[in-house]
Structures are given as structure tokens and as C-alpha cells.
Design a protein around this motif. Structure first.
Motif, PDB file in Angstrom:
ATOM      1  N   VAL A   1      -1.227   5.916 -20.429  1.00 38.49           N
ATOM      2  CA  VAL A   1      -1.096   6.287 -19.026  1.00 38.49           C
ATOM      3  C   VAL A   1       0.383   6.301 -18.674  1.00 38.49           C
ATOM      4  CG1 VAL A   1      -1.638   5.677 -16.633  1.00 38.49           C
ATOM      5  CG2 VAL A   1      -3.367   5.352 -18.421  1.00 38.49           C
ATOM      6  N   ALA A   2       0.842   7.439 -18.214  1.00 36.12           N
ATOM      7  CA  ALA A   2       2.215   7.575 -17.738  1.00 36.12           C
ATOM      8  C   ALA A   2       2.209   7.371 -16.227  1.00 36.12           C
ATOM      9  CB  ALA A   2       2.766   8.959 -18.089  1.00 36.12           C
TER      10      ALA A   2
ATOM     11  N   SER B   1      -1.220   1.560 -26.373  1.00 36.42           N
ATOM     12  CA  SER B   1      -1.508   0.628 -27.453  1.00 36.42           C
ATOM     13  C   SER B   1      -0.720   1.009 -28.695  1.00 36.42           C
ATOM     14  CB  SER B   1      -3.011   0.662 -27.779  1.00 36.42           C
ATOM     15  OG  SER B   1      -3.287  -0.123 -28.925  1.00 36.42           O
ATOM     16  N   LEU B   2      -0.281   0.006 -29.449  1.00 34.16           N
ATOM     17  CA  LEU B   2       0.374   0.269 -30.727  1.00 34.16           C
ATOM     18  C   LEU B   2      -0.648   0.711 -31.778  1.00 34.16           C
ATOM     19  CD1 LEU B   2       2.918  -2.684 -30.917  1.00 34.16           C
ATOM     20  CD2 LEU B   2       3.399  -0.274 -30.461  1.00 34.16           C
ATOM     21  N   ARG B   3      -1.911   0.389 -31.543  1.00 39.27           N
ATOM     22  CA  ARG B   3      -2.961   0.846 -32.443  1.00 39.27           C
ATOM     23  C   ARG B   3      -3.601   2.088 -31.849  1.00 39.27           C
ATOM     24  NH1 ARG B   3      -5.623  -4.613 -34.938  1.00 39.27           N
ATOM     25  NH2 ARG B   3      -3.704  -5.303 -35.933  1.00 39.27           N
ATOM     26  N   ARG B   4      -4.652   1.933 -31.068  1.00 38.25           N
ATOM     27  CA  ARG B   4      -5.309   3.100 -30.483  1.00 38.25           C
ATOM     28  C   ARG B   4      -6.006   2.697 -29.189  1.00 38.25           C
ATOM     29  NH1 ARG B   4      -5.929   8.086 -31.732  1.00 38.25           N
ATOM     30  NH2 ARG B   4      -7.707   9.278 -31.014  1.00 38.25           N
ATOM     31  N   GLY B   5      -5.578   3.287 -28.083  1.00 40.70           N
ATOM     32  CA  GLY B   5      -6.223   3.068 -26.800  1.00 40.70           C
ATOM     33  C   GLY B   5      -7.530   3.826 -26.744  1.00 40.70           C
ATOM     34  N   ALA B   6      -8.642   3.121 -26.572  1.00 39.39           N
ATOM     35  CA  ALA B   6      -9.957   3.764 -26.610  1.00 39.39           C
ATOM     36  C   ALA B   6     -10.320   4.424 -25.292  1.00 39.39           C
ATOM     37  CB  ALA B   6     -11.022   2.735 -26.980  1.00 39.39           C
ATOM     38  N   SER B   7      -9.803   3.907 -24.186  1.00 36.85           N
ATOM     39  CA  SER B   7     -10.111   4.490 -22.884  1.00 36.85           C
ATOM     40  C   SER B   7      -9.040   4.050 -21.893  1.00 36.85           C
ATOM     41  CB  SER B   7     -11.506   4.071 -22.402  1.00 36.85           C
ATOM     42  OG  SER B   7     -11.560   2.676 -22.236  1.00 36.85           O
ATOM     43  N   TYR B   8      -9.156   4.517 -20.665  1.00 34.68           N
ATOM     44  CA  TYR B   8      -8.193   4.165 -19.633  1.00 34.68           C
ATOM     45  C   TYR B   8      -8.884   4.165 -18.285  1.00 34.68           C
ATOM     46  CZ  TYR B   8      -8.191   9.029 -18.261  1.00 34.68           C
ATOM     47  OH  TYR B   8      -8.583  10.261 -17.823  1.00 34.68           O
ATOM     48  N   ALA B   9      -8.245   3.518 -17.343  1.00 34.69           N
ATOM     49  CA  ALA B   9      -8.686   3.551 -15.950  1.00 34.69           C
ATOM     50  C   ALA B   9      -7.426   3.573 -15.103  1.00 34.69           C
ATOM     51  CB  ALA B   9      -9.535   2.331 -15.622  1.00 34.69           C
ATOM     52  N   THR B  10      -7.489   4.207 -13.957  1.00 38.60           N
ATOM     53  CA  THR B  10      -6.319   4.253 -13.077  1.00 38.60           C
ATOM     54  C   THR B  10      -6.572   3.500 -11.778  1.00 38.60           C
ATOM     55  OG1 THR B  10      -7.029   6.392 -12.194  1.00 38.60           O
ATOM     56  CG2 THR B  10      -5.455   6.411 -14.033  1.00 38.60           C
ATOM     57  N   ASP B  11      -7.656   2.720 -11.727  1.00 38.81           N
ATOM     58  CA  ASP B  11      -7.963   1.928 -10.555  1.00 38.81           C
ATOM     59  C   ASP B  11      -8.651   0.644 -11.021  1.00 38.81           C
ATOM     60  OD1 ASP B  11      -9.617   0.930  -8.231  1.00 38.81           O
ATOM     61  OD2 ASP B  11      -8.621   2.639  -7.268  1.00 38.81           O
ATOM     62  N   ALA B  12      -8.291  -0.483 -10.429  1.00 41.35           N
ATOM     63  CA  ALA B  12      -8.877  -1.764 -10.830  1.00 41.35           C
ATOM     64  C   ALA B  12     -10.382  -1.809 -10.614  1.00 41.35           C
ATOM     65  CB  ALA B  12      -8.206  -2.907 -10.081  1.00 41.35           C
ATOM     66  N   LEU B  13     -10.880  -1.068  -9.642  1.00 42.57           N
ATOM     67  CA  LEU B  13     -12.331  -1.042  -9.419  1.00 42.57           C
ATOM     68  C   LEU B  13     -13.077  -0.510 -10.628  1.00 42.57           C
ATOM     69  CD1 LEU B  13     -12.572   0.184  -5.715  1.00 42.57           C
ATOM     70  CD2 LEU B  13     -13.202  -2.065  -6.606  1.00 42.57           C
TER      71      LEU B  13
ATOM     72  N   TYR C   1       0.826  -1.211   0.000  1.00 44.89           N
ATOM     73  CA  TYR C   1       0.000   0.000   0.000  1.00 44.89           C
ATOM     74  C   TYR C   1       0.858   1.259   0.000  1.00 44.89           C
ATOM     75  CZ  TYR C   1      -3.813  -3.178   0.995  1.00 44.89           C
ATOM     76  OH  TYR C   1      -4.728  -4.185   0.914  1.00 44.89           O
ATOM     77  N   TYR C   2       1.915   1.246   0.759  1.00 47.24           N
ATOM     78  CA  TYR C   2       2.813   2.399   0.814  1.00 47.24           C
ATOM     79  C   TYR C   2       3.449   2.640  -0.552  1.00 47.24           C
ATOM     80  CZ  TYR C   2       6.665   5.406   2.314  1.00 47.24           C
ATOM     81  OH  TYR C   2       7.551   6.432   2.446  1.00 47.24           O
ATOM     82  N   VAL C   3       3.959   1.576  -1.155  1.00 48.18           N
ATOM     83  CA  VAL C   3       4.623   1.687  -2.462  1.00 48.18           C
ATOM     84  C   VAL C   3       3.646   2.194  -3.517  1.00 48.18           C
ATOM     85  CG1 VAL C   3       5.666   0.356  -4.334  1.00 48.18           C
ATOM     86  CG2 VAL C   3       6.417  -0.016  -1.981  1.00 48.18           C
ATOM     87  N   SER C   4       2.455   1.619  -3.556  1.00 51.22           N
ATOM     88  CA  SER C   4       1.492   2.016  -4.593  1.00 51.22           C
ATOM     89  C   SER C   4       0.949   3.427  -4.362  1.00 51.22           C
ATOM     90  CB  SER C   4       0.341   1.014  -4.664  1.00 51.22           C
ATOM     91  OG  SER C   4      -0.411   1.005  -3.470  1.00 51.22           O
ATOM     92  N   HIS C   5       0.935   3.865  -3.127  1.00 50.82           N
ATOM     93  CA  HIS C   5       0.445   5.214  -2.802  1.00 50.82           C
ATOM     94  C   HIS C   5       1.306   6.301  -3.454  1.00 50.82           C
ATOM     95  CE1 HIS C   5      -1.378   8.411  -0.439  1.00 50.82           C
ATOM     96  NE2 HIS C   5      -0.174   8.830  -0.119  1.00 50.82           N
ATOM     97  N   TYR C   6       2.576   6.016  -3.688  1.00 50.71           N
ATOM     98  CA  TYR C   6       3.492   7.024  -4.224  1.00 50.71           C
ATOM     99  C   TYR C   6       3.667   6.937  -5.740  1.00 50.71           C
ATOM    100  CZ  TYR C   6       4.461   8.735   0.367  1.00 50.71           C
ATOM    101  OH  TYR C   6       4.314   9.305   1.602  1.00 50.71           O
ATOM    102  N   ILE C   7       2.823   6.222  -6.401  1.00 49.52           N
ATOM    103  CA  ILE C   7       2.877   6.192  -7.865  1.00 49.52           C
ATOM    104  C   ILE C   7       1.982   7.298  -8.405  1.00 49.52           C
ATOM    105  CG2 ILE C   7       2.322   4.875  -9.930  1.00 49.52           C
ATOM    106  CD1 ILE C   7       3.214   2.413  -8.465  1.00 49.52           C
ATOM    107  N   ASP C   8       2.588   8.162  -9.200  1.00 49.50           N
ATOM    108  CA  ASP C   8       1.863   9.252  -9.843  1.00 49.50           C
ATOM    109  C   ASP C   8       1.379   8.743 -11.194  1.00 49.50           C
ATOM    110  OD1 ASP C   8       0.917  11.833 -10.433  1.00 49.50           O
ATOM    111  OD2 ASP C   8       2.768  12.291 -11.510  1.00 49.50           O
ATOM    112  N   LEU C   9       0.068   8.778 -11.421  1.00 53.72           N
ATOM    113  CA  LEU C   9      -0.526   8.341 -12.679  1.00 53.72           C
ATOM    114  C   LEU C   9      -1.023   9.556 -13.444  1.00 53.72           C
ATOM    115  CD1 LEU C   9      -2.581   5.357 -11.275  1.00 53.72           C
ATOM    116  CD2 LEU C   9      -0.460   5.224 -12.583  1.00 53.72           C
ATOM    117  N   CYS C  10      -0.660   9.622 -14.718  1.00 56.73           N
ATOM    118  CA  CYS C  10      -1.050  10.764 -15.536  1.00 56.73           C
ATOM    119  C   CYS C  10      -1.597  10.273 -16.882  1.00 56.73           C
ATOM    120  CB  CYS C  10       0.147  11.681 -15.746  1.00 56.73           C
ATOM    121  SG  CYS C  10      -0.246  13.145 -16.718  1.00 56.73           S
ATOM    122  N   PRO C  11      -2.904  10.300 -17.065  1.00 53.26           N
ATOM    123  CA  PRO C  11      -3.467   9.940 -18.369  1.00 53.26           C
ATOM    124  C   PRO C  11      -3.084  10.993 -19.416  1.00 53.26           C
ATOM    125  CG  PRO C  11      -5.152   9.978 -16.655  1.00 53.26           C
ATOM    126  CD  PRO C  11      -3.933  10.606 -16.088  1.00 53.26           C
ATOM    127  N   LEU C  12      -2.656  10.535 -20.564  1.00 59.34           N
ATOM    128  CA  LEU C  12      -2.253  11.420 -21.659  1.00 59.34           C
ATOM    129  C   LEU C  12      -3.024  11.043 -22.911  1.00 59.34           C
ATOM    130  CD1 LEU C  12       1.602  11.210 -21.085  1.00 59.34           C
ATOM    131  CD2 LEU C  12       0.083  13.057 -20.358  1.00 59.34           C
TER     132      LEU C  12
END
Length: 190
Positions: free
Chosen positions: A153-154, A172-184, A133-144
């Protein structure tokens, strides 16, 4: 367990049923959770069909694995769809590529989506195992938004790993249609 690696130091380790155990670049583990034979872990490719999600790796997958030099391949048939999946590591770069080929063996047109779920740790194995939890808390996610490739997602680990801040770019090498930053957002509470 078996693995594939490349000259850049990228290594992917898999359990016998195909779940991803480790994905790492030298001492930096890319995935947060270690998959096992019973529970594959969150890092997976999922095929979204009309009636739900089908995992393409791990114990619930309809695919059977085989390994070639530097490539993981899996093949199988699920509901009149012939699926061929391959993981290829770039020869000299820290990059990996999933390739999926689908043949519809039935007479009805199908609408499918491919979901790439990657749990990110971007940290040393000891740090991840000590406190996920500590490790994942410090990951900065930036959708581009990329003009040709769609959504990417960076991700960057803000806690230094030996003076460095590991990062990843998932797309995606083709085209990413959407993104999510949480498994839920992808899997719900199942």
C-alpha cells in the motif's frame, strides 16, 4: 518510555508496555494516533488465530519487551506458541522492519496470519493533534501489486508539510497476501 533511532532521522518511541507512541522521520509523524499505557493505539502487529486476534504490542500483548542497541525485542508464549518479535530500523535509510519468529510448542498444526496495522498521519505533530480527521482525510492510499512481494500500500499526504508531500510504502519482505485501507476492514467495530 524508551526509543530507538537511526542515522537517517527515523525514531520509534514506545510506552513501557510496548505500545507505539510515536514513529517519526525528523518532524513528520508517521502514525496518526499516539499510543499510551492504557490503550495501545491502532498501530500494532496482530496475530490472527482460529479464535480471534492477539495484539503483539501494548497492554494486551502476551510478549515482554527488552531493548538492545537500536532494536526493540519482545518475547513470550501464547497458547503453545513461542513468539519472538523484533523491530529493526535500517541503519541509514528511513525504513523499519518488523520480524516475527514463531515456534509451535504443541503437537497440533496451526494456521496463523500476521496483520500489520499502521495508522498513517504523515504530517507535523501540531497538525495531527489539532485535527486528526482533517489530516487523515488528505492521505491518498493506493494499493499496488508487486510481482514478488504481493500486495503493498502506497500512501501520500496531499496536504503539504513544509512544502513537501510525505509518503510511505507499507508491504512485506516475503509476500503480502491481502490489504485493507480502513481499520474497520481488519478489526471490525471492536
Amino acid at each position: 518510555m524508551f526509543s530507538i533511532d537511526n542515522a537517517a532521522g527515523l525514531k520509534a518511541e514506545f510506552n513501557h508496555k510496548g505500545s507505539l507512541r510515536h514513529l517519526r522521520l525528523h518532524d513528520v509523524h508517521i502514525n496518526l494516533f499516539v499510543g499510551n499505557e492504557v490503550e495501545g493505539g491502532p498501530a500494532n502487529l496482530w496475530l490472527r488465530m482460529d479464535d480471534g486476534l492477539v495484539p503483539l504490542l501494548g497492554p494486551g500483548s502476551p510478549l515482554r519487551l527488552r531493548r538492545k542497541l537500536g532494536v526493540l525485542e519482545a518475547e513470550g508464549v501464547h497458547r503453545e506458541l513461542r513468539l519472538r518479535l523484533a523491530l529493526r530500523l535500517a541503519a541509514n535509510a528511513p525504513a523499519w522492519f518488523w520480524h516475527l519468529h514463531i515456534d509451535n510448542l504443541g503437537s497440533t498444526a496451526r494456521t496463523l496470519s500476521l496483520l500489520h496495522v499502521q495508522d498513517l498521519g504523515l504530517a507535523a505533530y501540531g497538525a495531527i493533534r489539532t485535527n486528526e480527521y482533517y489530516v487523515s482525510h488528505y492521505i491518498d492510499l493506493c494499493p499496488l501489486q508487486h510481482h514478488q512481494r504481493g500486495h503493498v500500500v502506497a500512501a501520500r499526504q496531499n496536504q503539504a508539510v513544509d512544502g513537501r508531500h510525505p509518503w510511505a510504502l507499507i508491504g512485506s519482505l516475503r509476500r503480502g497476501a491481502s490489504y485493507a485501507t480502513d481499520a474497520l476492514q481488519v478489526l471490525g467495530v471492536a
